[in-house]
Design a protein around this motif. Structure first.
Motif, short mmCIF file in Angstrom:
data_model
loop_
_atom_site.label_atom_id
_atom_site.label_comp_id
_atom_site.label_asym_id
_atom_site.label_seq_id
_atom_site.Cartn_x
_atom_site.Cartn_y
_atom_site.Cartn_z
N TYR A 193 -7.57 1.98 -2.63
CA TYR A 193 -7.30 -0.50 -3.06
C TYR A 193 -8.66 -0.07 -3.34
CZ TYR A 193 -3.92 0.67 0.96
OH TYR A 193 -2.98 0.88 1.53
N ASP B 299 -7.66 7.76 12.75
CA ASP B 299 -6.35 7.54 11.68
C ASP B 299 -7.15 8.04 10.24
OD1 ASP B 299 -4.52 6.84 9.64
OD2 ASP B 299 -4.50 4.65 10.15
N ASN C 79 -8.53 1.02 4.80
CA ASN C 79 -7.24 0.59 4.21
C ASN C 79 -7.93 -0.65 4.97
OD1 ASN C 79 -5.32 -1.31 3.14
ND2 ASN C 79 -3.97 -0.02 5.02
N ARG D 14 9.41 8.54 7.07
CA ARG D 14 8.86 8.23 8.15
C ARG D 14 8.68 9.68 9.24
NH1 ARG D 14 6.70 5.72 7.09
NH2 ARG D 14 6.12 4.79 8.82
N TYR E 74 -6.82 -1.74 9.14
CA TYR E 74 -5.71 -1.60 9.16
C TYR E 74 -4.60 -2.74 10.15
CZ TYR E 74 -0.60 0.28 8.72
OH TYR E 74 0.75 0.57 8.81
N GLY F 87 0.98 -1.09 -0.05
CA GLY F 87 -0.07 -0.03 0.04
C GLY F 87 0.85 1.43 0.19
N TYR G 278 -3.42 -2.11 13.45
CA TYR G 278 -4.91 -1.87 14.45
C TYR G 278 -4.75 -2.37 15.92
CZ TYR G 278 -7.12 2.00 11.78
OH TYR G 278 -6.54 3.16 10.85
N ILE H 147 -4.92 9.21 7.61
CA ILE H 147 -3.72 9.40 7.17
C ILE H 147 -3.81 9.59 5.27
CG2 ILE H 147 -3.22 6.96 6.73
CD1 ILE H 147 -0.05 6.84 6.27
N TYR H 148 -5.19 8.31 4.76
CA TYR H 148 -5.66 8.81 3.48
C TYR H 148 -6.43 9.72 3.30
CZ TYR H 148 -4.06 4.58 3.17
OH TYR H 148 -3.09 3.13 3.07
N GLY I 179 6.30 8.59 11.34
CA GLY I 179 4.51 7.65 10.98
C GLY I 179 3.94 8.07 11.61
N VAL I 180 2.64 7.41 10.97
CA VAL I 180 1.35 7.21 12.31
C VAL I 180 1.44 5.64 12.30
CG1 VAL I 180 -0.66 6.77 11.54
CG2 VAL I 180 -0.27 8.30 9.82
N SER I 181 2.03 4.95 12.36
CA SER I 181 2.24 3.89 13.50
C SER I 181 3.06 4.24 14.38
CB SER I 181 3.67 2.67 12.02
OG SER I 181 3.32 2.96 9.99
N SER J 269 2.82 9.85 4.72
CA SER J 269 3.37 8.77 3.53
C SER J 269 2.61 8.85 2.34
CB SER J 269 3.67 7.66 4.19
OG SER J 269 4.03 7.20 5.19
N LYS J 270 1.20 8.70 2.56
CA LYS J 270 0.37 8.60 1.01
C LYS J 270 0.37 9.47 0.11
CE LYS J 270 -0.09 4.63 3.37
NZ LYS J 270 0.19 3.48 3.13
C1 LIG Z 1 -4.62 3.06 7.89
C2 LIG Z 1 -2.86 3.51 8.14
N1 LIG Z 1 -2.37 3.85 8.66
C3 LIG Z 1 -1.40 3.94 8.65
C4 LIG Z 1 -0.05 3.32 8.07
C5 LIG Z 1 0.78 4.11 8.40
O1 LIG Z 1 1.35 4.83 7.66
P1 LIG Z 1 2.72 5.27 8.10
O2 LIG Z 1 4.13 5.74 7.11
O3 LIG Z 1 2.38 6.90 8.61
O4 LIG Z 1 3.30 4.68 8.85
C6 LIG Z 1 -1.23 2.89 6.63
C7 LIG Z 1 0.18 2.39 6.05
O5 LIG Z 1 0.15 1.83 5.43
C8 LIG Z 1 -2.01 2.94 6.79
O6 LIG Z 1 -3.29 2.27 6.16
#
Ligand SMILES: Cc1ncc(COP(=O)(O)O)c(C=O)c1O
Length: 398
Positions: free
Chosen positions: A329, A211, A183, A252, A133, A46, A136, A213-214, A107-109, A243-244
């Motif tokens: 996706y 979250d 996602n 990161r 995702y 992704g 989670y 991120i998208y 990152g969001v991670s 990231s996206k």
């Molecule tokens: C829904 C979702 N949240 C968080 C992330 C993590 O993203 P990041 O690259 O900011 O850590 C992803 C990555 O695929 C994602 O799809």
């Protein structure tokens, strides 16, 4: 395996039960397999196929010559936090104090992990949609919490329902975790439906971790930032990243925007584990916020073209596909083949050299589907569709 040197026959070490409880990512497993096969078209990972816009790279490269090679503040560079604060005000009319309500993360991670560790005590519960995702559920488990899944499906457009959430609330529920645009499904929730979730959260005094991120990757619909719902800013942990939308996965950089007490708690963990997000990435993120809109919008236009071709192509093959309105996706049903999603993905990879991710990697209710990422060239999408057609024609039942 190592045994006790005093010969007592006991294992020398044991791993954390929490780690034992989680499985390796179903996505990564696939990519290890993929790397060993030549000529594969990947609809798997992704991530954008675009390179980071050059003006962003250039500013980052120049920053090295200027000496930006050291740690930054734990919270993140003040210029980045100020720029982010301006961005959130300009885009959502939300006011976040750059010194106490924003944290720049790896990152969001990382932001997700910090949010969970900051709010959970052992046995606390977090309610989230299934499928969702891959991180989670493990993030909650690793923080000592219990994920409580709410099934979503094609019939309810993969949207998590307020009533279904409310039915699962107990005295241990700490928060609701959502991620729309989603996602792996590409679902986007309307403001009205999110407002129903907000009401449930308020009624039961729950936090919402959103979250987003998208956020920028939506097609013909509007993204609603959860914190903009009435009286929700002070009850929401908003997660976002670069990231996206800006094709910056390798830099990161992500962030959390939340009430100061929560940001302070997340910062405590972050300062002892990460110190700070990568400095060069932070410089790049400043440039993305200042001048990245045009390139982001161009990429979104392109994703939309690919989305339409991917969804039509899948439907033409006979793989019914819910129309994704966000992210990058498509999540077609593969039930007509009678295979499990893992079997479908493995055989498609070995027989036709197309990589997709089994829906079961995203939860029990992802079974019967596969995730196809269309952030790849049109030529590859078209070739992948032709190969998938051959495969499905061969195995279709009835
Ligand atoms: C829904 C979702 N949240 C968080 C992330 C993590 O993203 P990041 O690259 O900011 O850590 C992803 C990555 O695929 C994602 O799809």
């Amino acid at each position: 395996m190592s045994t006790n040197p005093r010969g007592q026959g006991r294992k020398y070490y044991s791993l954390s039960q929490r780690v034992d409880q989680i499985s390796p990512s179903g996505i990564r497993k696939f990519f290890d397999l993929l790397a060993s096969i030549e000529g594969v078209i990947s609809l798997g990972v992704g991530e954008p196929d675009f390179a980071t816009p050059w003006h962003i790279c250039e500013v980052a490269i120049e920053s090295l010559g200027k000496g930006y090679t050291m740690y930054t503040s734990n919270l993140g560079m003040p210029e980045l936090r100020q720029e982010l604060s301006r961005y959130l005000k300009a885009n959502y009319n939300l006011e976040y104090d750059a010194d106490s309500e924003l944290l720049i993360t790896v990152g969001v991670s990382e932001a997700l992990d910090l949010a969970m560790r900051a709010i959970l005590d052992p046995g606390d519960e977090i309610i989230m949609p299934d499928p969702c995702y891959v991180s989670y559920d493990p993030c909650v488990v690793l923080a000592g919490g219990i994920p409580i899944m709410v099934p979503t499906n094609e019939e309810n457009s993969f949207e998590i329902g307020a009533a279904d959430i409310e039915a699962r609330i107990t005295s241990r529920t700490k928060a609701i975790l959502i991620g729309y645009p989603a996602n792996p499904t590409g679902a986007v929730m309307s403001r009205d439906k999110l407002a129903e979730i907000a009401k449930v959260a308020q009624r039961h005094r729950l936090l919402v971790i959103s979250d987003e991120i998208y956020a920028k990757l939506v097609y013909g619909v509007e993204h609603t930032c959860f914190a903009t719902l009435p009286r929700m800013k002070e009850k929401t942990v908003l997660l976002g990243g670069f990231s996206k939308a800006y094709a910056m996965t390798g830099w990161r950089i992500g962030y959390a925007a939340a009430p100061r007490e929560i940001i302070a708690a997340m910062t405590k963990i972050h300062q002892y584990t990460m110190m700070c997000a990568p400095t060069m990435g932070q410089v790049a993120a400043i440039e993305a916020l200042r001048a990245g809109e045009e390139s982001a919008a161009e990429m979104v236009k392109d994703y939309n073209r690919r989305r339409l071709i991917m969804v039509k192509g899948l439907c033409d093959i006979g793989l019914s596909c819910f129309e994704p309105k966000g992210a990058f996706y498509a999540f077609p049903s593969i039930k007509c083949t009678g295979m499990t999603s893992e079997e479908f993905a493995e055989r498609l990879l070995t027989e036709e050299k197309v990589a997709v991710v089994p829906g079961s990697a995203f939860g029990e209710y992802g079974e019967g589907y596969v995730r196809c990422c269309y952030a790849t060239s049109l030529a590859e999408i078209e070739e992948a569709l032709a190969r998938m057609k051959r495969f499905v024609d061969k195995y279709r039942k009835g």
